[in-house]
Design a protein around this motif. Structure first.
Motif, PDB file in Angstrom:
ATOM      1  N   SER A   1      68.146  64.159  25.004  1.00  0.00           N
ATOM      2  CA  SER A   1      68.908  65.159  25.518  1.00  0.00           C
ATOM      3  C   SER A   1      68.220  65.820  26.752  1.00  0.00           C
ATOM      4  CB  SER A   1      69.454  65.918  24.374  1.00  0.00           C
ATOM      5  OG  SER A   1      68.422  67.108  24.131  1.00  0.00           O
ATOM      6  N   PHE A   2      67.176  65.657  26.830  1.00  0.00           N
ATOM      7  CA  PHE A   2      66.517  66.305  28.187  1.00  0.00           C
ATOM      8  C   PHE A   2      66.436  65.483  29.117  1.00  0.00           C
ATOM      9  CE2 PHE A   2      64.798  68.679  24.655  1.00  0.00           C
ATOM     10  CZ  PHE A   2      64.806  69.922  25.008  1.00  0.00           C
ATOM     11  N   ASP A   3      66.701  65.949  30.420  1.00  0.00           N
ATOM     12  CA  ASP A   3      66.800  65.201  31.483  1.00  0.00           C
ATOM     13  C   ASP A   3      65.888  65.693  32.730  1.00  0.00           C
ATOM     14  OD1 ASP A   3      67.501  63.670  33.820  1.00  0.00           O
ATOM     15  OD2 ASP A   3      69.604  64.597  34.008  1.00  0.00           O
ATOM     16  N   LEU A   4      64.946  65.109  33.327  1.00  0.00           N
ATOM     17  CA  LEU A   4      63.900  65.634  34.321  1.00  0.00           C
ATOM     18  C   LEU A   4      64.737  66.085  35.596  1.00  0.00           C
ATOM     19  CD1 LEU A   4      60.769  63.724  33.513  1.00  0.00           C
ATOM     20  CD2 LEU A   4      61.356  65.821  32.755  1.00  0.00           C
ATOM     21  N   GLY A   5      65.967  65.307  35.796  1.00  0.00           N
ATOM     22  CA  GLY A   5      66.580  65.503  37.047  1.00  0.00           C
ATOM     23  C   GLY A   5      65.837  64.927  38.195  1.00  0.00           C
ATOM     24  N   SER A   6      66.401  65.308  39.289  1.00  0.00           N
ATOM     25  CA  SER A   6      65.956  64.321  40.444  1.00  0.00           C
ATOM     26  C   SER A   6      65.903  65.271  41.610  1.00  0.00           C
ATOM     27  CB  SER A   6      66.576  63.417  40.898  1.00  0.00           C
ATOM     28  OG  SER A   6      67.936  63.670  41.057  1.00  0.00           O
ATOM     29  N   GLY A   7      65.108  65.090  42.686  1.00  0.00           N
ATOM     30  CA  GLY A   7      65.360  65.861  43.884  1.00  0.00           C
ATOM     31  C   GLY A   7      64.157  66.993  43.933  1.00  0.00           C
ATOM     32  N   ASP A   8      64.326  67.788  44.942  1.00  0.00           N
ATOM     33  CA  ASP A   8      63.333  68.869  45.292  1.00  0.00           C
ATOM     34  C   ASP A   8      64.139  70.200  45.247  1.00  0.00           C
ATOM     35  OD1 ASP A   8      61.600  70.823  46.356  1.00  0.00           O
ATOM     36  OD2 ASP A   8      60.713  69.227  47.687  1.00  0.00           O
ATOM     37  N   TYR A   9      63.870  70.778  44.004  1.00  0.00           N
ATOM     38  CA  TYR A   9      64.666  72.031  43.939  1.00  0.00           C
ATOM     39  C   TYR A   9      64.215  73.129  44.506  1.00  0.00           C
ATOM     40  CZ  TYR A   9      66.104  76.421  41.566  1.00  0.00           C
ATOM     41  OH  TYR A   9      66.623  77.941  41.477  1.00  0.00           O
TER      42      TYR A   9
END
Length: 67
Positions: free
Chosen positions: A34-42
């Motif tokens: 269920s965990f997603d590291l995501g993408s991009g530069d926050y």
């Protein structure tokens, strides 16, 4: 009271063991998935958001939903 210094691998193993015991192996796997590291530069995105008005942000959300 002194606490033992553990390596990150030991901590991960203890965490997985605790999850498996509390949830069982199937629900433990589902929980981890269920965990997603995501993408991009926050940090860069946040700086851009702070320079936008709420209306501009809403318009960008609407535009992206149409894509």
């Amino acid at each position: 009271m002194e606490s033992e210094v553990r390596s990150i691998n030991e901590i991960r193993k203890l965490g997985i063991d605790a999850l498996a015991e509390a949830l069982g192996p199937v629900d433990m796997a589902r929980f981890l998935q269920s965990f997603d590291l995501g993408s991009g530069d926050y940090t860069k995105e946040r700086a851009r958001w702070l320079d936008q008005s709420l209306e501009e942000i809403l318009e960008e959300i609407k535009r992206k939903r149409k894509e």
